[in-house]
Design an enzyme around this catalytic site. Structure first.
Site, PDB file in Angstrom:
ATOM      1  N   LYS A   7      -7.213   1.885  -2.666  1.00 21.72           N
ATOM      2  CA  LYS A   7      -6.765   1.495  -1.326  1.00 21.72           C
ATOM      3  C   LYS A   7      -6.792   2.682  -0.376  1.00 21.72           C
ATOM      4  O   LYS A   7      -7.160   2.554   0.806  1.00 21.72           O
ATOM      5  CB  LYS A   7      -5.351   0.904  -1.384  1.00 21.72           C
ATOM      6  CG  LYS A   7      -4.791   0.495  -0.025  1.00 21.72           C
ATOM      7  CD  LYS A   7      -5.657  -0.561   0.657  1.00 21.72           C
ATOM      8  CE  LYS A   7      -5.210  -0.841   2.101  1.00 21.72           C
ATOM      9  NZ  LYS A   7      -3.991  -1.641   2.183  1.00 21.72           N
ATOM     10  N   SER A  19       0.868  -1.186   0.000  1.00 27.03           N
ATOM     11  CA  SER A  19       0.000   0.000   0.000  1.00 27.03           C
ATOM     12  C   SER A  19       0.901   1.230   0.000  1.00 27.03           C
ATOM     13  O   SER A  19       1.503   1.563   1.030  1.00 27.03           O
ATOM     14  CB  SER A  19      -0.913  -0.006   1.225  1.00 27.03           C
ATOM     15  OG  SER A  19      -1.823  -1.074   1.167  1.00 27.03           O
ATOM     16  N   LYS A  35       0.494   6.126   7.876  1.00 28.60           N
ATOM     17  CA  LYS A  35       1.064   6.319   6.529  1.00 28.60           C
ATOM     18  C   LYS A  35      -0.042   6.375   5.473  1.00 28.60           C
ATOM     19  O   LYS A  35      -0.044   7.247   4.600  1.00 28.60           O
ATOM     20  CB  LYS A  35       2.046   5.183   6.240  1.00 28.60           C
ATOM     21  CG  LYS A  35       2.626   5.147   4.838  1.00 28.60           C
ATOM     22  CD  LYS A  35       1.918   4.148   3.926  1.00 28.60           C
ATOM     23  CE  LYS A  35       2.013   2.732   4.434  1.00 28.60           C
ATOM     24  NZ  LYS A  35       1.376   1.760   3.499  1.00 28.60           N
TER      25      LYS A  35
END
Length: 291
Positions: A171, A96, A239
Site C-alpha cells: 500500500k 492503511s 500520512k
C-alpha cells in the site's frame, strides 16, 4: 450469510459495509460518529454501541480506521477488539497503517487464537462504492483463503502479497505512485492551460496513450473544474507518504521522487487543503507558477 462486525464507517468503510449487506451478510457496525452508524442502519445493518458489541458473535471482524494510533487503540487497547475476541474469529484490518503496527496486531491476535490479516485497499471512495477496490493482503496463505470470499465482495483485485505487514508495504508503494501521478497530471494541466491549449481535449488524448492512467480516468474532469470534494483526503495521503519514506529508510533504499512529492503533499496540507481530495495537489502546483 456471515456475521460481520465492522468498525470504522467513514468515507471508505460505510460503502464497504453497505456492499457486504447487499451480498446478504449480517453486518453490525461501530463508529465514533453517530451519523456514520445511522447510514449503516439505513442500509439494513445493525448499530453497535461499543466495540465489544460489534465483535460479539461475529465470525469476521473488519476494521477501517485512519492511522496506526487508531488501530492500536481500537484493536489492542482496553475495551478493544482483542479484549472481546474469541478463539477462531477472523480479524481483517483494512486500514492503511505502518507495517510494524500490522505485525504487532498479527502477533497479539495470534496469542489469543484470533486469525489476522492486514488488507489495505486502493481505489478511493469510488472504488469502495463500486466494490472495485484493489486489496493487498498480508498474513498466512491459509487465513487469506478463509477471508477471500468476503474480500472479493469488496474488490476486483484481491492478492495475497506475503506475511503480516506485507499488505501495508505494498500500500505504501501504491500511495507513492498515486501521489506522483497526481503531481504529474497537475503539471500537465498547468502546462496545457498556460499554453492556451484546450485542456479537456489535451487530457483526453493523453488518457488514450501511454500516459493513460486511473487518475486521469477518475479525476481529470474534477481537477479541471477545480472541484476537490474529498474521496481521499490530503491529510490521509500525507500520512501515507510518511509511511512510504519510513519504509524506505527501514529497507535501506533511496526514493528521491517520493521525497519530493511528499514535500508537495505536505505543502498542500500546510496551505489548508488537508480536508480536500488529494487531487487538490493541483493547487500547490499552480501556486508555484503564480507571480
Amino acid at each position: 450469510m456471515t456475521k460481520i462486525g465492522f468498525i470504522g464507517l467513514g468515507i471508505m468503510g460505510s460503502p464497504m459495509a453497505a456492499n457486504l449487506l447487499r451480498a446478504g451478510h449480517d453486518v453490525t457496525g461501530y463508529d465514533v460518529v453517530p451519523a456514520s452508524v445511522d447510514r449503516l442502519l439505513q442500509a439494513g445493518g445493525k448499530p453497535a454501541p461499543s466495540i465489544a458489541e460489534a465483535v460479539a458473535g461475529a465470525e469476521v471482524i473488519i476494521t477501517m480506521l485512519p492511522d496506526s494510533p487508531q488501530v492500536t487503540e481500537v484493536v489492542l487497547g482496553p475495551g478493544g477488539v482483542l479484549e472481546s475476541a474469541v478463539e477462531g474469529q477472523l480479524l481483517i484490518d483494512m486500514s492503511s497503517i505502518a507495517p510494524e503496527t500490522s505485525i504487532a496486531v498479527a502477533a497479539a491476535a495470534s496469542a489469543r487464537g484470533v486469525r489476522a490479516l492486514d488488507a489495505p485497499v486502493s481505489g478511493g471512495e469510488a472504488g469502495a462504492i463500486e466494490a472495485s477496490l484493489s486489496i493487498m493482503v498480508g498474513g498466512s496463505p491459509e487465513v487469506f483463503e478463509a477471508a477471500r470470499p468476503v474480500l472479493e465482495l469488496l474488490g476486483k483485485t484481491v492478492v495475497h502479497v506475503g506475511p503480516a505487514g506485507s499488505g501495508q508495504t505494498v500500500k505504501a508503494a501504491n500511495q507513492l505512485m498515486v501521489a506522483g501521478i497526481i503531481a504529474l497530471v497537475s503539471e500537465a494541466i498547468v502546462l496545457l492551460e498556460a499554453s492556451g491549449v484546450d485542456s479537456t481535449k489535451g487530457l483526453e488524448v493523453l488518457a488514450g496513450g501511454l500516459a493513460g492512467n486511473t487518475v486521469l480516468n477518475r479525476k481529470a474532469s474534477s481537477m479541471l473544474a477545480r472541484e476537490f470534494a474529498p474521496g481521499f483526503r490530503i491529510d490521509l495521503h500525507h500520512k501515507d507518504m510518511g509511511i512510504a519514506l519510513t519504509s524506505a529508510r527501514a529497507a535501506g533504499v533511496s526514493l528521491p521522487v517520493t521525497g519530493l512529492v511528499a514535500q508537495l503533499v505536505a505543502s498542500a496540507r500546510a496551505q489548508g487543503y488537508g480536508g480536500q481530495d488529494h487531487s487538490a495537489l493541483l493547487q500547490v502546483i499552480e501556486s508555484l507558477s503564480k507571480p
